[in-house]
Write an enzyme that holds these catalytic residues in place. Structure first.
Site, PDB file in Angstrom:
ATOM      1  N   TYR A   1      42.929  43.903  28.903  1.00 11.39           N
ATOM      2  CA  TYR A   1      43.295  43.734  30.102  1.00 11.39           C
ATOM      3  C   TYR A   1      44.301  44.928  30.636  1.00 11.39           C
ATOM      4  O   TYR A   1      44.132  45.249  31.522  1.00 11.39           O
ATOM      5  CB  TYR A   1      44.120  42.520  30.138  1.00 11.39           C
ATOM      6  CG  TYR A   1      45.033  42.111  31.454  1.00 11.39           C
ATOM      7  CD1 TYR A   1      46.486  42.449  31.246  1.00 11.39           C
ATOM      8  CD2 TYR A   1      44.382  41.478  32.352  1.00 11.39           C
ATOM      9  CE1 TYR A   1      47.149  42.245  32.566  1.00 11.39           C
ATOM     10  CE2 TYR A   1      45.355  41.567  33.639  1.00 11.39           C
ATOM     11  CZ  TYR A   1      46.647  41.618  33.414  1.00 11.39           C
ATOM     12  OH  TYR A   1      47.315  41.651  34.663  1.00 11.39           O
TER      13      TYR A   1
HETATM   14  N1  LIG Z   1      50.298  35.668  37.939  1.00 11.49           N
HETATM   15  C1  LIG Z   1      51.393  36.588  37.320  1.00 11.49           C
HETATM   16  O1  LIG Z   1      52.257  36.346  36.890  1.00 11.49           O
HETATM   17  C2  LIG Z   1      50.707  38.089  37.481  1.00 11.49           C
HETATM   18  C3  LIG Z   1      49.826  38.405  38.296  1.00 11.49           C
HETATM   19  N2  LIG Z   1      49.495  39.691  38.088  1.00 11.49           N
HETATM   20  C4  LIG Z   1      48.368  40.316  39.058  1.00 11.49           C
HETATM   21  O2  LIG Z   1      48.417  39.845  40.331  1.00 11.49           O
HETATM   22  C5  LIG Z   1      47.190  39.304  40.881  1.00 11.49           C
HETATM   23  C6  LIG Z   1      47.256  37.983  41.275  1.00 11.49           C
HETATM   24  O3  LIG Z   1      47.596  37.033  40.128  1.00 11.49           O
HETATM   25  P1  LIG Z   1      47.233  35.542  39.941  1.00 11.49           P
HETATM   26  O4  LIG Z   1      47.101  35.122  41.303  1.00 11.49           O
HETATM   27  O5  LIG Z   1      47.688  34.883  38.958  1.00 11.49           O
HETATM   28  O6  LIG Z   1      45.509  35.626  39.574  1.00 11.49           O
HETATM   29  P2  LIG Z   1      44.574  34.678  39.270  1.00 11.49           P
HETATM   30  O7  LIG Z   1      44.488  34.519  37.692  1.00 11.49           O
HETATM   31  O8  LIG Z   1      44.814  33.275  39.840  1.00 11.49           O
HETATM   32  O9  LIG Z   1      43.112  35.260  39.663  1.00 11.49           O
HETATM   33  C7  LIG Z   1      42.948  35.631  41.006  1.00 11.49           C
HETATM   34  C8  LIG Z   1      41.576  35.310  41.139  1.00 11.49           C
HETATM   35  O10 LIG Z   1      40.663  36.220  40.594  1.00 11.49           O
HETATM   36  C9  LIG Z   1      39.366  35.757  41.005  1.00 11.49           C
HETATM   37  N3  LIG Z   1      38.492  36.242  39.811  1.00 11.49           N
HETATM   38  C10 LIG Z   1      38.661  36.157  38.547  1.00 11.49           C
HETATM   39  N4  LIG Z   1      37.597  36.612  37.993  1.00 11.49           N
HETATM   40  C11 LIG Z   1      36.523  37.100  38.722  1.00 11.49           C
HETATM   41  C12 LIG Z   1      35.032  37.738  38.969  1.00 11.49           C
HETATM   42  N5  LIG Z   1      34.679  37.951  37.910  1.00 11.49           N
HETATM   43  N6  LIG Z   1      34.931  38.040  39.941  1.00 11.49           N
HETATM   44  C13 LIG Z   1      35.440  37.646  41.371  1.00 11.49           C
HETATM   45  N7  LIG Z   1      36.612  37.109  41.381  1.00 11.49           N
HETATM   46  C14 LIG Z   1      37.186  36.656  40.248  1.00 11.49           C
HETATM   47  C15 LIG Z   1      39.708  34.283  40.679  1.00 11.49           C
HETATM   48  O11 LIG Z   1      38.637  33.591  41.701  1.00 11.49           O
HETATM   49  P3  LIG Z   1      38.068  32.167  41.472  1.00 11.49           P
HETATM   50  O12 LIG Z   1      39.470  31.462  41.416  1.00 11.49           O
HETATM   51  O13 LIG Z   1      37.427  32.087  42.925  1.00 11.49           O
HETATM   52  O14 LIG Z   1      37.247  32.174  40.406  1.00 11.49           O
HETATM   53  C16 LIG Z   1      40.906  34.004  41.031  1.00 11.49           C
HETATM   54  O15 LIG Z   1      41.259  32.916  41.965  1.00 11.49           O
HETATM   55  C17 LIG Z   1      46.267  39.669  39.659  1.00 11.49           C
HETATM   56  O16 LIG Z   1      45.515  40.964  39.770  1.00 11.49           O
HETATM   57  C18 LIG Z   1      46.992  39.776  38.483  1.00 11.49           C
HETATM   58  O17 LIG Z   1      46.538  40.470  37.432  1.00 11.49           O
HETATM   59  C19 LIG Z   1      50.178  40.731  37.452  1.00 11.49           C
HETATM   60  C20 LIG Z   1      51.321  40.404  36.545  1.00 11.49           C
HETATM   61  C21 LIG Z   1      51.788  38.918  36.643  1.00 11.49           C
HETATM   62  N1  LIG Z   2      44.595  37.515  36.544  1.00 10.01           N
HETATM   63  C1  LIG Z   2      45.982  37.302  36.045  1.00 10.01           C
HETATM   64  N2  LIG Z   2      46.812  38.377  35.469  1.00 10.01           N
HETATM   65  C2  LIG Z   2      47.883  37.908  34.945  1.00 10.01           C
HETATM   66  C3  LIG Z   2      48.457  36.773  34.911  1.00 10.01           C
HETATM   67  C4  LIG Z   2      47.355  35.595  35.491  1.00 10.01           C
HETATM   68  O1  LIG Z   2      48.121  34.346  35.469  1.00 10.01           O
HETATM   69  N3  LIG Z   2      46.349  36.021  36.175  1.00 10.01           N
HETATM   70  N4  LIG Z   2      49.739  36.587  34.273  1.00 10.01           N
HETATM   71  C5  LIG Z   2      50.448  37.275  33.794  1.00 10.01           C
HETATM   72  C6  LIG Z   2      51.744  36.951  33.142  1.00 10.01           C
HETATM   73  O2  LIG Z   2      52.409  36.177  34.121  1.00 10.01           O
HETATM   74  C7  LIG Z   2      52.475  38.166  32.401  1.00 10.01           C
HETATM   75  O3  LIG Z   2      52.926  38.884  33.405  1.00 10.01           O
HETATM   76  C8  LIG Z   2      53.779  37.573  31.895  1.00 10.01           C
HETATM   77  O4  LIG Z   2      53.372  36.829  30.844  1.00 10.01           O
HETATM   78  C9  LIG Z   2      49.871  38.642  33.797  1.00 10.01           C
HETATM   79  N5  LIG Z   2      48.768  39.020  34.332  1.00 10.01           N
END
Ligand SMILES: NC(=O)C1=CN([C@@H]2O[C@H](COP(=O)(O)OP(=O)(O)OC[C@H]3O[C@@H](n4cnc5c(N)ncnc54)[C@H](OP(=O)(O)O)[C@@H]3O)[C@@H](O)[C@H]2O)C=CC1
Ligand SMILES: Nc1nc2c(c(=O)[nH]1)N=C([C@H](O)[C@@H](O)CO)CN2
Length: 236
Positions: free
Chosen positions: A148
């Site tokens: 990742y």
């Molecule tokens: N949440 C956090 O604490 C953190 C998040 N981030 C980054 O911020 C962004 C948003 O995070 P978050 O809202 O938690 O993300 P999610 O884990 O909720 O993923 C966002 C969306 O990505 C879509 N997705 C996953 N796989 C595919 C695929 N193969 N093709 C198309 N779409 C896909 C899913 O769509 P569906 O639901 O329609 O399947 C999902 O709703 C991400 O880029 C994440 O890496 C970074 C650090 C921390």
């Molecule tokens: N696609 C996603 N990316 C990440 C997620 C997630 O929920 N979906 N969550 C994290 C964690 O919150 C991490 O930042 C702290 O443990 C990272 N990326």
């Protein structure tokens, strides 16, 4: 009201951060196109707000190219592209390569091909932006999410390369968050440990990413930059 009628594209907006940012951009008056892979209440909520929902599975080259074709059938211009879609997969014995390939496709190949194939749509809008949602973890690596982290580090590299390639017509920037939102299955011990990693020690939620998006969309003098939004993890 933005002066450009060109829509903003945000990928993976069916839930959580993408859904919140999509709703806020619509509130700001931007026409919105978003991708989803799974039908969720958030997908219908965005349709009800007038957004255009396009199915996309970015886990393969064919799925990415099929989405690009679908996008071009829906619009001939774009104000911005927000690459938010993501899978956060840990190493699982026996399926390491499959997970790595999935995250490479979602976090690197999809932004790469969409940026290259859709630059002409962005060039019909002034201003125009590409925003990559990365992860603060690329700063030092991750022992538990090696693939990742590597794929997000590759996304950081795309920010630099595309910023050089598309200037001055298109600004290209990144946002690198640390913890934003816990997942439902995160237990109390995990949550306490995660909160303790940052100086500010909070679960900020999705608004901090919308605020970062707004800054990048509105600032005419920022490109090739990745904004750190990590609660001060680097000073803890
Ligand atoms: N949440 C956090 O604490 C953190 C998040 N981030 C980054 O911020 C962004 C948003 O995070 P978050 O809202 O938690 O993300 P999610 O884990 O909720 O993923 C966002 C969306 O990505 C879509 N997705 C996953 N796989 C595919 C695929 N193969 N093709 C198309 N779409 C896909 C899913 O769509 P569906 O639901 O329609 O399947 C999902 O709703 C991400 O880029 C994440 O890496 C970074 C650090 C921390
Ligand atoms: N696609 C996603 N990316 C990440 C997620 C997630 O929920 N979906 N969550 C994290 C964690 O919150 C991490 O930042 C702290 O443990 C990272 N990326």
């Amino acid at each position: 009201m933005p002066d450009s009628a060109a829509p903003i594209l945000i990928t993976g907006a069916g839930q959580r951060v993408g859904l919140h940012c999509a709703q806020r951009l619509i509130e700001d008056g931007h026409p919105l196109i978003f991708t989803y892979r799974t039908e969720r209440p958030g997908v219908q909520a965005l349709r009800d707000l007038g957004a255009t929902a396009l199915f996309a599975d970015f886990s393969s080259e064919a799925g990415i190219l099929a989405f690009i074709d679908a996008l071009k059938a829906h619009t001939d211009s774009l104000r911005a592209v927000v690459h938010n879609a993501s899978e956060w997969l840990a190493e699982t014995q026996g399926s390491e390569a499959q997970a790595f390939n999935r995250m490479f496709n979602i976090h690197m190949l999809a932004p790469y091909l969409i940026n290259l194939h859709c630059a002409e749509l962005l060039q019909r809008s002034t201003p125009a932006d590409i925003i990559h949602i990365s992860d603060d973890v690329t700063r030092k690596g991750s022992s538990k999410h090696i693939g990742y982290c590597a794929s997000k580090a590759g996304l950081d590299s795309l920010t630099l390369s595309f910023a050089a390639r598309f200037a001055p017509a298109i600004k290209v920037n990144g946002i690198a968050p640390a913890l934003l939102l816990f997942n439902p299955d995160d237990d109390a011990a995990y949550r306490a440990k995660a909160l303790a990693k940052s100086a500010l020690g909070i679960e900020p939620g999705s608004e901090v990413i919308y605020q970062s998006l707004r800054y990048l969309l509105d600032n005419p003098y920022v490109t090739g930059t990745t904004l750190t939004v990590n609660g001060g993890r680097h000073v803890k």
